[in-house]
Design a protein around this motif. Structure first.
Motif, mmCIF file in Angstrom:
data_model
loop_
_atom_site.group_PDB
_atom_site.id
_atom_site.type_symbol
_atom_site.label_atom_id
_atom_site.label_comp_id
_atom_site.label_asym_id
_atom_site.label_seq_id
_atom_site.Cartn_x
_atom_site.Cartn_y
_atom_site.Cartn_z
ATOM 1 N N ASP A 106 -9.194 2.739 -11.028
ATOM 2 C CA ASP A 106 -8.602 1.431 -11.332
ATOM 3 C C ASP A 106 -7.634 1.326 -10.183
ATOM 4 O OD1 ASP A 106 -7.445 -0.707 -12.157
ATOM 5 O OD2 ASP A 106 -7.387 -0.200 -14.197
ATOM 6 N N PRO A 107 -7.599 0.026 -9.356
ATOM 7 C CA PRO A 107 -6.531 -0.262 -8.424
ATOM 8 C C PRO A 107 -5.328 -0.393 -8.869
ATOM 9 C CG PRO A 107 -7.944 -2.281 -8.561
ATOM 10 C CD PRO A 107 -8.600 -0.794 -9.479
ATOM 11 N N ARG A 108 -4.896 -0.668 -10.223
ATOM 12 C CA ARG A 108 -3.805 -0.761 -10.867
ATOM 13 C C ARG A 108 -2.657 0.671 -10.706
ATOM 14 N NH1 ARG A 108 -5.097 -3.019 -16.530
ATOM 15 N NH2 ARG A 108 -6.714 -1.727 -16.217
ATOM 16 N N HIS A 109 -3.470 1.718 -10.391
ATOM 17 C CA HIS A 109 -2.977 3.114 -10.738
ATOM 18 C C HIS A 109 -2.738 3.597 -9.288
ATOM 19 C CE1 HIS A 109 -3.467 3.034 -14.912
ATOM 20 N NE2 HIS A 109 -4.867 3.032 -14.817
ATOM 21 N N ALA A 110 -3.089 2.592 -8.173
ATOM 22 C CA ALA A 110 -3.156 3.221 -6.874
ATOM 23 C C ALA A 110 -1.809 2.869 -6.250
ATOM 24 C CB ALA A 110 -4.020 2.538 -6.146
ATOM 25 N N PHE A 111 -0.838 2.001 -6.828
ATOM 26 C CA PHE A 111 0.179 1.556 -6.168
ATOM 27 C C PHE A 111 1.542 1.840 -6.972
ATOM 28 C CE2 PHE A 111 -2.936 -1.089 -4.598
ATOM 29 C CZ PHE A 111 -2.794 -1.230 -3.238
ATOM 30 N N ARG A 112 2.696 1.925 -6.408
ATOM 31 C CA ARG A 112 4.016 2.189 -7.087
ATOM 32 C C ARG A 112 4.855 1.060 -6.624
ATOM 33 N NH1 ARG A 112 1.254 4.904 -9.872
ATOM 34 N NH2 ARG A 112 1.447 6.938 -10.543
ATOM 35 N N ALA A 113 5.576 0.593 -7.534
ATOM 36 C CA ALA A 113 6.608 -0.431 -7.331
ATOM 37 C C ALA A 113 7.773 0.403 -6.314
ATOM 38 C CB ALA A 113 7.278 -1.079 -8.345
ATOM 39 N N THR A 114 8.425 -0.216 -5.357
ATOM 40 C CA THR A 114 9.586 0.228 -4.697
ATOM 41 C C THR A 114 10.645 -0.532 -4.736
ATOM 42 O OG1 THR A 114 8.835 -0.779 -2.561
ATOM 43 C CG2 THR A 114 7.957 1.689 -3.014
ATOM 44 N N GLN A 167 -6.154 -5.710 -7.757
ATOM 45 C CA GLN A 167 -7.250 -5.781 -6.678
ATOM 46 C C GLN A 167 -7.085 -6.360 -5.615
ATOM 47 O OE1 GLN A 167 -10.391 -4.242 -7.928
ATOM 48 N NE2 GLN A 167 -10.649 -4.750 -5.748
ATOM 49 N N LYS A 168 -6.290 -7.592 -5.579
ATOM 50 C CA LYS A 168 -6.225 -8.477 -4.099
ATOM 51 C C LYS A 168 -5.135 -7.376 -3.408
ATOM 52 C CE LYS A 168 -4.361 -12.381 -2.073
ATOM 53 N NZ LYS A 168 -4.412 -13.809 -2.221
ATOM 54 N N LEU A 169 -4.187 -6.768 -3.735
ATOM 55 C CA LEU A 169 -3.213 -5.916 -3.319
ATOM 56 C C LEU A 169 -4.275 -4.794 -2.339
ATOM 57 C CD1 LEU A 169 -0.503 -5.543 -2.302
ATOM 58 C CD2 LEU A 169 -0.001 -4.025 -4.339
ATOM 59 N N HIS A 170 -5.016 -4.315 -3.399
ATOM 60 C CA HIS A 170 -6.036 -3.264 -2.903
ATOM 61 C C HIS A 170 -6.806 -3.719 -1.725
ATOM 62 C CE1 HIS A 170 -8.090 0.774 -2.944
ATOM 63 N NE2 HIS A 170 -9.219 -0.016 -3.284
ATOM 64 N N ASP A 171 -7.193 -4.668 -1.616
ATOM 65 C CA ASP A 171 -8.198 -5.345 -0.719
ATOM 66 C C ASP A 171 -7.394 -5.723 0.464
ATOM 67 O OD1 ASP A 171 -10.053 -4.881 -2.480
ATOM 68 O OD2 ASP A 171 -10.430 -6.915 -3.258
ATOM 69 N N THR A 172 -6.338 -5.940 0.413
ATOM 70 C CA THR A 172 -5.482 -6.747 1.658
ATOM 71 C C THR A 172 -4.281 -5.976 1.943
ATOM 72 O OG1 THR A 172 -4.289 -8.405 0.301
ATOM 73 C CG2 THR A 172 -6.380 -8.946 1.101
ATOM 74 N N TYR A 173 -4.227 -4.741 1.542
ATOM 75 C CA TYR A 173 -2.939 -3.980 1.856
ATOM 76 C C TYR A 173 -2.527 -3.872 3.165
ATOM 77 C CZ TYR A 173 1.044 -0.817 0.707
ATOM 78 O OH TYR A 173 2.144 -0.066 0.958
ATOM 79 N N SER A 174 -3.581 -3.215 4.233
ATOM 80 C CA SER A 174 -3.520 -3.016 5.379
ATOM 81 C C SER A 174 -2.790 -4.182 5.982
ATOM 82 C CB SER A 174 -4.420 -2.694 6.082
ATOM 83 O OG SER A 174 -5.238 -1.565 5.518
ATOM 84 N N GLU A 175 -3.562 -5.744 5.623
ATOM 85 C CA GLU A 175 -2.861 -6.730 6.547
ATOM 86 C C GLU A 175 -1.313 -7.218 5.961
ATOM 87 O OE1 GLU A 175 -6.206 -7.690 4.691
ATOM 88 O OE2 GLU A 175 -6.907 -6.330 5.884
ATOM 89 N N ILE A 176 -1.414 -6.832 4.567
ATOM 90 C CA ILE A 176 0.001 -7.189 4.199
ATOM 91 C C ILE A 176 1.307 -6.417 4.814
ATOM 92 C CG2 ILE A 176 1.389 -7.235 1.925
ATOM 93 C CD1 ILE A 176 -0.930 -8.152 0.354
ATOM 94 N N VAL A 177 1.034 -5.105 4.982
ATOM 95 C CA VAL A 177 2.156 -4.176 5.495
ATOM 96 C C VAL A 177 2.086 -4.463 6.769
ATOM 97 C CG1 VAL A 177 2.077 -2.940 3.396
ATOM 98 C CG2 VAL A 177 0.861 -2.123 5.188
#
Length: 187
Positions: A106-114, A167-177
């Protein structure tokens, strides 16, 4: 020889726990957050009936407590590691990083808030597993006139709910960062 910046946190009662503050100046350290009485992430219900009756917990975590006048760091044992007045904070930067996670989960578990607390005497880097901490920090900062920086534009994204945002963050993370300094790879 490298000399770390002086810490703005005061009341270092235990010399060994000073390293927790020093470490938070050098790398992202996982901490729970307590903002106006609510914990992020929410504690799991205690399964041990004796601990439930006594009001204690099996799981203990280091915590950053945000109060109307100061930021307090607590050890897992409940010791005060240090305090910083809110007016010493120049700004707070919120973001997200990819965490160690297997593909297909699940992509919700792939990220941590900083949460980066920036001050003239040093910067402190915290991570939290509950992305709901970000809107709570923004609201707290707004109430106490603290500037907040959101280089990844997560707050508008989180308004749609964490599942859709993940899901959106998972799909577009490379462009966002791409030009923010956040790492594209997993931490």
């Amino acid at each position: 020889m490298f000399k770390p910046m002086a810490s703005i946190f005061e009341n270092h009662q235990i010399a060994g726990h000073y390293r927790a503050i020093e470490r938070a100046q050098k790398c992202i350290v996982p901490f729970h957050f307590e903002i106006q009485g609510r914990e992020y992430p929410q504690p799991k219900p205690e399964k041990n009936w004796f601990r439930r009756l006594s009001g204690t917990r099996s799981e203990k975590h280091a915590t950053v407590e945000l109060t109307p006048s100061k930021v307090v760091l607590w050890s897992p044992e409940g010791r005060n590691l240090g305090e910083m007045p809110l007016d010493a904070i120049d700004k707070v930067q919120i973001g997200a990083i990819r965490w160690h996670v297997q593909a297909g989960l699940d992509p919700r578990h792939a990220f941590r808030a900083t949460i980066f607390v920036l001050s003239s005497k040093g910067n402190y880097y915290f991570a939290n597993s509950d992305m709901d901490v970000l809107p709570a920090i923004c609201q707290f900062a707004r109430q106490h006139n603290l500037p907040v920086e959101d280089p990844l534009h997560l707050i508008p994204l989180l308004k749609s709910g964490w599942h859709a945002a993940a899901q959106k963050l998972h799909d577009t993370y490379s462009e966002i960062v791409a030009h923010t300094g956040y790492p594209d790879s997993k931490v």
